[in-house]
Write a protein that holds these residues in place. Structure first.
Motif, PDB file in Angstrom:
ATOM      1  N   ALA A 156     -54.505  32.154  -1.288  1.00 57.90           N
ATOM      2  CA  ALA A 156     -54.456  33.289  -2.005  1.00 57.90           C
ATOM      3  C   ALA A 156     -53.548  34.130  -1.228  1.00 57.90           C
ATOM      4  O   ALA A 156     -53.232  34.050   0.003  1.00 57.90           O
ATOM      5  CB  ALA A 156     -55.541  33.686  -2.103  1.00 57.90           C
ATOM      6  N   ASP A 157     -53.033  35.307  -1.859  1.00 55.13           N
ATOM      7  CA  ASP A 157     -52.421  36.493  -1.224  1.00 55.13           C
ATOM      8  C   ASP A 157     -53.064  36.853  -0.230  1.00 55.13           C
ATOM      9  O   ASP A 157     -54.389  37.037  -0.290  1.00 55.13           O
ATOM     10  CB  ASP A 157     -51.939  37.449  -2.073  1.00 55.13           C
ATOM     11  N   GLY A 158     -52.391  37.327   0.937  1.00 54.52           N
ATOM     12  CA  GLY A 158     -53.232  37.552   2.186  1.00 54.52           C
ATOM     13  C   GLY A 158     -53.668  36.520   3.304  1.00 54.52           C
ATOM     14  O   GLY A 158     -53.889  36.914   4.312  1.00 54.52           O
ATOM     15  N   THR A 159     -53.516  35.201   2.707  1.00 57.75           N
ATOM     16  CA  THR A 159     -53.950  34.195   3.744  1.00 57.75           C
ATOM     17  C   THR A 159     -52.520  33.669   4.511  1.00 57.75           C
ATOM     18  O   THR A 159     -51.582  33.939   3.723  1.00 57.75           O
ATOM     19  CB  THR A 159     -54.771  32.886   2.889  1.00 57.75           C
ATOM     20  N   PRO A 160     -52.330  33.202   5.551  1.00 59.61           N
ATOM     21  CA  PRO A 160     -51.393  32.906   6.177  1.00 59.61           C
ATOM     22  C   PRO A 160     -50.542  32.125   5.290  1.00 59.61           C
ATOM     23  O   PRO A 160     -51.061  31.113   4.823  1.00 59.61           O
ATOM     24  CB  PRO A 160     -51.831  32.075   7.602  1.00 59.61           C
ATOM     25  N   ALA A 161     -48.991  32.083   5.462  1.00 61.30           N
ATOM     26  CA  ALA A 161     -48.341  31.255   4.565  1.00 61.30           C
ATOM     27  C   ALA A 161     -48.420  29.678   5.001  1.00 61.30           C
ATOM     28  O   ALA A 161     -48.324  29.545   6.132  1.00 61.30           O
ATOM     29  CB  ALA A 161     -47.021  31.936   4.508  1.00 61.30           C
ATOM     30  N   ALA A 162     -48.446  29.094   4.210  1.00 62.63           N
ATOM     31  CA  ALA A 162     -48.402  27.529   4.447  1.00 62.63           C
ATOM     32  C   ALA A 162     -48.194  26.652   3.125  1.00 62.63           C
ATOM     33  O   ALA A 162     -48.432  27.040   2.170  1.00 62.63           O
ATOM     34  CB  ALA A 162     -49.814  27.090   4.864  1.00 62.63           C
ATOM     35  N   LEU A 163     -47.706  25.344   3.353  1.00 62.75           N
ATOM     36  CA  LEU A 163     -47.733  24.324   2.468  1.00 62.75           C
ATOM     37  C   LEU A 163     -48.976  23.828   2.347  1.00 62.75           C
ATOM     38  O   LEU A 163     -49.344  23.120   3.233  1.00 62.75           O
ATOM     39  CB  LEU A 163     -46.305  23.697   2.612  1.00 62.75           C
ATOM     40  N   GLY A 164     -49.701  23.884   1.222  1.00 59.47           N
ATOM     41  CA  GLY A 164     -50.823  23.179   1.221  1.00 59.47           C
ATOM     42  C   GLY A 164     -50.845  21.794   0.160  1.00 59.47           C
ATOM     43  O   GLY A 164     -50.070  21.811  -0.647  1.00 59.47           O
ATOM     44  N   VAL A 165     -51.523  21.037   0.683  1.00 60.55           N
ATOM     45  CA  VAL A 165     -51.788  19.644   0.027  1.00 60.55           C
ATOM     46  C   VAL A 165     -53.000  19.460  -0.338  1.00 60.55           C
ATOM     47  O   VAL A 165     -53.892  19.347   0.897  1.00 60.55           O
ATOM     48  CB  VAL A 165     -51.084  18.614   0.836  1.00 60.55           C
TER      49      VAL A 165
ATOM     50  N   THR B 115     -43.831  30.531  -1.668  1.00 59.96           N
ATOM     51  CA  THR B 115     -43.855  31.681  -0.992  1.00 59.96           C
ATOM     52  C   THR B 115     -43.801  31.285   0.597  1.00 59.96           C
ATOM     53  O   THR B 115     -44.064  32.090   1.291  1.00 59.96           O
ATOM     54  CB  THR B 115     -45.101  32.384  -1.238  1.00 59.96           C
ATOM     55  N   LEU B 116     -43.463  30.141   1.059  1.00 59.22           N
ATOM     56  CA  LEU B 116     -43.595  29.675   2.668  1.00 59.22           C
ATOM     57  C   LEU B 116     -42.569  30.359   3.135  1.00 59.22           C
ATOM     58  O   LEU B 116     -42.854  30.971   4.436  1.00 59.22           O
ATOM     59  CB  LEU B 116     -43.714  28.046   2.616  1.00 59.22           C
ATOM     60  N   PHE B 117     -41.358  30.696   2.523  1.00 56.82           N
ATOM     61  CA  PHE B 117     -40.147  31.013   3.220  1.00 56.82           C
ATOM     62  C   PHE B 117     -39.921  32.712   2.708  1.00 56.82           C
ATOM     63  O   PHE B 117     -38.952  33.193   3.185  1.00 56.82           O
ATOM     64  CB  PHE B 117     -38.996  30.191   3.110  1.00 56.82           C
ATOM     65  N   CYS B 118     -40.958  33.263   2.233  1.00 54.44           N
ATOM     66  CA  CYS B 118     -40.745  34.667   1.686  1.00 54.44           C
ATOM     67  C   CYS B 118     -42.074  35.317   1.840  1.00 54.44           C
ATOM     68  O   CYS B 118     -42.877  34.923   1.905  1.00 54.44           O
ATOM     69  CB  CYS B 118     -40.042  34.631   0.252  1.00 54.44           C
ATOM     70  N   ALA B 119     -41.708  36.787   1.851  1.00 48.95           N
ATOM     71  CA  ALA B 119     -42.968  37.422   1.763  1.00 48.95           C
ATOM     72  C   ALA B 119     -43.432  37.838   0.595  1.00 48.95           C
ATOM     73  O   ALA B 119     -44.402  38.830   0.402  1.00 48.95           O
ATOM     74  CB  ALA B 119     -42.682  38.865   2.814  1.00 48.95           C
ATOM     75  N   GLU B 120     -42.859  37.383  -0.592  1.00 50.35           N
ATOM     76  CA  GLU B 120     -43.303  37.802  -1.934  1.00 50.35           C
ATOM     77  C   GLU B 120     -44.646  37.274  -2.531  1.00 50.35           C
ATOM     78  O   GLU B 120     -44.890  36.302  -2.110  1.00 50.35           O
ATOM     79  CB  GLU B 120     -42.123  37.291  -2.990  1.00 50.35           C
ATOM     80  N   SER B 121     -45.591  38.419  -2.872  1.00 45.12           N
ATOM     81  CA  SER B 121     -46.655  38.044  -3.352  1.00 45.12           C
ATOM     82  C   SER B 121     -46.610  37.257  -4.424  1.00 45.12           C
ATOM     83  O   SER B 121     -45.859  37.649  -5.547  1.00 45.12           O
ATOM     84  CB  SER B 121     -47.395  39.304  -3.695  1.00 45.12           C
ATOM     85  N   ALA B 122     -47.451  36.140  -4.580  1.00 48.07           N
ATOM     86  CA  ALA B 122     -47.491  35.341  -5.824  1.00 48.07           C
ATOM     87  C   ALA B 122     -48.290  35.902  -6.770  1.00 48.07           C
ATOM     88  O   ALA B 122     -48.480  35.489  -8.019  1.00 48.07           O
ATOM     89  CB  ALA B 122     -47.983  33.902  -5.470  1.00 48.07           C
TER      90      ALA B 122
END
Length: 227
Positions: A47-56, A89-96
């Motif tokens: 979710a927003d606020g968790t460290p950015a990552a590519l999740g699988v 959102t991995l390479f940007c700070a934009e909130s999804a």
């Protein structure tokens, strides 16, 4: 290769356009910062606020939901083992403005930005595949936006049916009609009237939860190209 590793490899093939072998999968899983976590039904996976990552998602299922004011949660997409999330959102700070929530017991692998960049550095084709993957997501979202902004309920529903069914002439919506109405920005009464209208026109048939497409060209015309 274990079932979890096979799901992980299949997801990477979609995201990066390259199917890694067992050795490469093990190397990626061992990269600094890569984490695997288990979740119970209803747990927030991402979710927003968790460290950015590519999740699988490598085991179980999940839902991507958005909170929509007084309307509550809107289901955007369901995930199964082998699906990826978080790429946009991995390479940007934009909130999804969304969160991924476990549906039943689930397991996910998280690749931080540093690990994804290492994959790019090892094979530049992976960067091209990633760009292609994101471009396809943009095209999908543009089509969904067109569906949401269609002028009337029939157009929104027709666009959704064509998009959700793909090339199949029979499909089952992956959600109750009440939730589909929320997704399309319609009241339930409006959705039911649109279903009845498309059935009356012979464009679709509805049997229990399944929808059969009878006149694809009619749906395309009614949707106004919102697929």
């Amino acid at each position: 290769m274990s079932c979890d590793q096979a799901c992980f490899a299949a997801a990477l093939a979609v995201v990066f356009g390259i199917l890694p072998d067992a050795v490469r999968v093990s190397e990626i899983l061992a990269m600094p910062g890569v984490q695997t976590a288990d979740f119970a039904d209803g747990d927030v996976i991402f979710a927003d606020g968790t460290p950015a990552a590519l999740g699988v998602l490598v085991r179980g299922g999940a839902e991507i939901v958005r909170t929509s004011g007084a309307e509550g949660e809107v289901l955007l997409r369901t995930l199964a083992a082998g699906d990826a999330f978080g790429a946009a959102t991995l390479f940007c700070a934009e909130s999804a403005g969304t969160r991924v929530r476990a549906k039943g017991d689930a397991r996910a692998v998280f690749l931080p930005r540093s690990a994804v960049e290492a994959v790019f550095a090892a094979d530049p084709r992976a960067a091209v595949g990633y760009i292609t993957f994101l471009s396809e997501k943009i095209a999908f979202l543009n089509a969904r936006l067109a569906t949401f902004t269609a002028e009337n309920a029939e157009a929104r529903l027709a666009g959704y049916i064509l998009r959700a069914s793909g090339s199949s002439d029979a499909f089952t919506p992956g959600m109750p009609l009440s939730r589909l109405a929320e997704l399309l920005g319609l009241g339930r009464a409006s959705l039911y009237r649109a279903l009845d209208a498309l059935c009356a026109a012979g464009a679709i048939e509805k049997e229990q939860r399944k929808i059969y497409i009878k006149k694809r060209a009619y749906l395309a015309r009614v949707s106004g190209g919102t697929t």
